[in-house]
Design a protein around this motif. Structure first.
Motif, short mmCIF file in Angstrom:
data_model
loop_
_atom_site.label_atom_id
_atom_site.label_comp_id
_atom_site.label_asym_id
_atom_site.label_seq_id
_atom_site.Cartn_x
_atom_site.Cartn_y
_atom_site.Cartn_z
N ASP A 169 -51.54 -3.41 15.68
CA ASP A 169 -51.00 -3.33 17.23
C ASP A 169 -51.91 -3.94 17.99
O ASP A 169 -51.51 -4.64 19.00
CB ASP A 169 -51.39 -1.75 17.39
CG ASP A 169 -50.19 -0.88 16.61
OD1 ASP A 169 -49.28 -1.49 16.31
OD2 ASP A 169 -50.30 0.32 16.64
N GLN A 171 -38.34 2.62 18.28
CA GLN A 171 -39.22 3.73 17.97
C GLN A 171 -38.71 4.59 16.95
O GLN A 171 -37.42 4.79 16.82
CB GLN A 171 -39.70 4.65 19.05
CG GLN A 171 -40.50 3.72 19.88
CD GLN A 171 -42.08 3.38 19.42
OE1 GLN A 171 -42.38 4.40 18.50
NE2 GLN A 171 -42.47 2.24 19.73
N GLN A 202 -43.70 0.46 11.00
CA GLN A 202 -43.79 -0.60 11.95
C GLN A 202 -43.93 -1.83 11.22
O GLN A 202 -43.36 -2.89 11.50
CB GLN A 202 -44.97 -0.28 12.87
CG GLN A 202 -44.74 0.60 13.79
CD GLN A 202 -46.03 1.14 14.70
OE1 GLN A 202 -46.95 1.51 13.97
NE2 GLN A 202 -45.98 0.79 16.00
#
Length: 411
Positions: free
Chosen positions: A7, A290, A313
């Motif tokens: 991230d 999401q 992810q």
């Protein structure tokens, strides 16, 4: 070699164990392969096929240079995992009408599932950091694999197992290896949250799929398959999806092989989930950014019964890079495919059969062409879930007994 957050891109040493970055993102092992000679590695990996009792006899540690080059050999705990069969089934291939079809039977690993490929690396990493207490949350296969490697390494293990939607065979196997099994009310996701919150304070090295070294070990599945096929992979790889660690790992392995020039093309990936536990497929099909967790996942394929996959992810990124697709299949389709695989002489647990069910569906809607080739990853052993095995064979058993009885009576 270092750990990098997917991230925020923060970096840390591989000697610092953590389940996640301080920002909450997942960590990924990053290696500098710029000076690695892919052709030299092919020769080295071929030579190691002759190994018998060294760590390089393992189908994971054979590829140590691409998995964990910095780890000293004395910390490695191995049961010569990997080295699993790559099979064809002409009856199944003909039934589907596809040009070429392979099955990679990770079910032949020492504890009976693909988890061993990753667990040998995670436990070895933990031992190198001085840990002797290991833990995981699990619906079954992870717990039995962890318990086996912890025992092999003269360490202890704690496993947190939900009270429902699990296979007792896997729990009994875990107990047999000497693990402390802690049953709890809730789901796999609740167990993961508990270990994320309390693992460090309890002094536990956590071995779930959020552990980046598990992913490194699981890359070996694609390395071994490529080596088996003389470095020419099929057009498609079909992978069952629960926590989504396998698609993350195999995608990472494919990227390594392509960057090193060890393969010419990257296969497309099809990620298959069970309809009752398919939050990732639903997100991808809807084009959302999401994932919406499923609070009450429900499928007979217990290894896929995960409503909030922690690696979603990374899995999404892999599918984007590999022009991948997702698909969901019903329990009925899974069990029908399981019967085909079992009766081919290969055999698998229900979650594995999702790949064949998905292949059939994707052939029918022409996402996969019949002129193409495909590889189905089979993740767990036929005997991992005898409750489902009994259900799928009960009708055949009774009809067979009735037939034999009629013959005896008539004679």
């Amino acid at each position: 070699m270092k750990l990098v957050c997917v991230d925020c891109s923060a970096e840390r040493s591989w000697r610092e164990f953590s389940m996640a970055c301080s920002c909450g993102g997942r960590l990924e092992v990053v290696q500098d392969l710029s000076r690695v000679d892919g052709e030299r590695l092919k020769t080295l990996f071929h030579e190691r096929l002759a190994e018998r009792m060294s760590v390089y006899a393992s189908g994971v540690w054979r590829y140590k240079e691409l998995i964990f080059p910095e780890l000293p050999e004395e910390y490695i705990v191995t049961k010569f995992e990997g080295n699993t069969g790559l099979y064809t089934s002409e009856p199944i291939r003909r039934k589907l009408g596809i040009r070429e079809l392979y099955f990679k039977a990770q079910s032949e690993n020492p504890s009976g599932s693909f988890k061993d490929n990753g667990m040998t690396v995670a436990v070895s990493h933990g031992r190198s950091l001085g840990y002797n207490r290991f833990a995981c949350a699990s619906t079954g296969n992870t717990s039995s694999s962890l318990a086996m490697y912890a025992a092999m390494g003269e360490c202890t293990s704690q496993v947190y197992v939900p009270n429902r939607s699990i296979s007792m065979n896997k729990v009994l196997q875990t107990l047999a290896y000497g693990a402390q099994v802690i049953r709890f009310d809730g789901t796999y996701d609740d167990g993961i949250r508990f270990l994320e919150q309390h693992g460090a304070e309890l002094g536990l090295y956590v071995c779930n799929s959020v552990n980046p070294f598990r992913i490194e070990g699981q890359k070996s599945i694609i390395y071994e398959t490529a080596q088996n096929l003389n470095w020419e992979l099929p057009d498609w790889i079909l992978i069952p999806g629960g926590a989504l660690s396998n698609v993350s790992a195999l995608g990472k392995g494919l990227r390594d092989l392509k960057n090193l020039g060890m393969i010419d093309k990257v296969p497309r990936i099809a990620l298959i989930q069970a309809e009752g536990a398919s939050p990732f497929h639903r997100m991808m099909a809807a084009g959302k950014e999401q994932l919406t967790p499923e609070t009450h996942p429900a499928t007979k394929a217990s290894a896929l019964n995960i409503g909030n996959p922690p690696s979603w992810q990374i899995a999404r990124r892999v599918l984007q890079l590999c022009q991948g697709v997702t698909c969901s299949v019903s329990d009925e389709e899974i069990l029908a495919s399981k019967r085909m695989i079992d009766q081919s002489g290969i055999g698998c647990e229900p979650a594995s059969a999702a790949t064949l069910a998905g292949l059939s569906k994707l052939l029918n809607d022409q996402t996969i062409g019949k002129e193409e080739s495909a590889l189905c990853i089979l993740t767990g052993n036929l005997l991992k879930d005898t409750e489902i095995l009994a259900e799928t064979t009960d009708e055949m058993l009774h009809s067979g007994l009735a037939h034999v009885t009629d013959e005896v009576v008539s004679s």
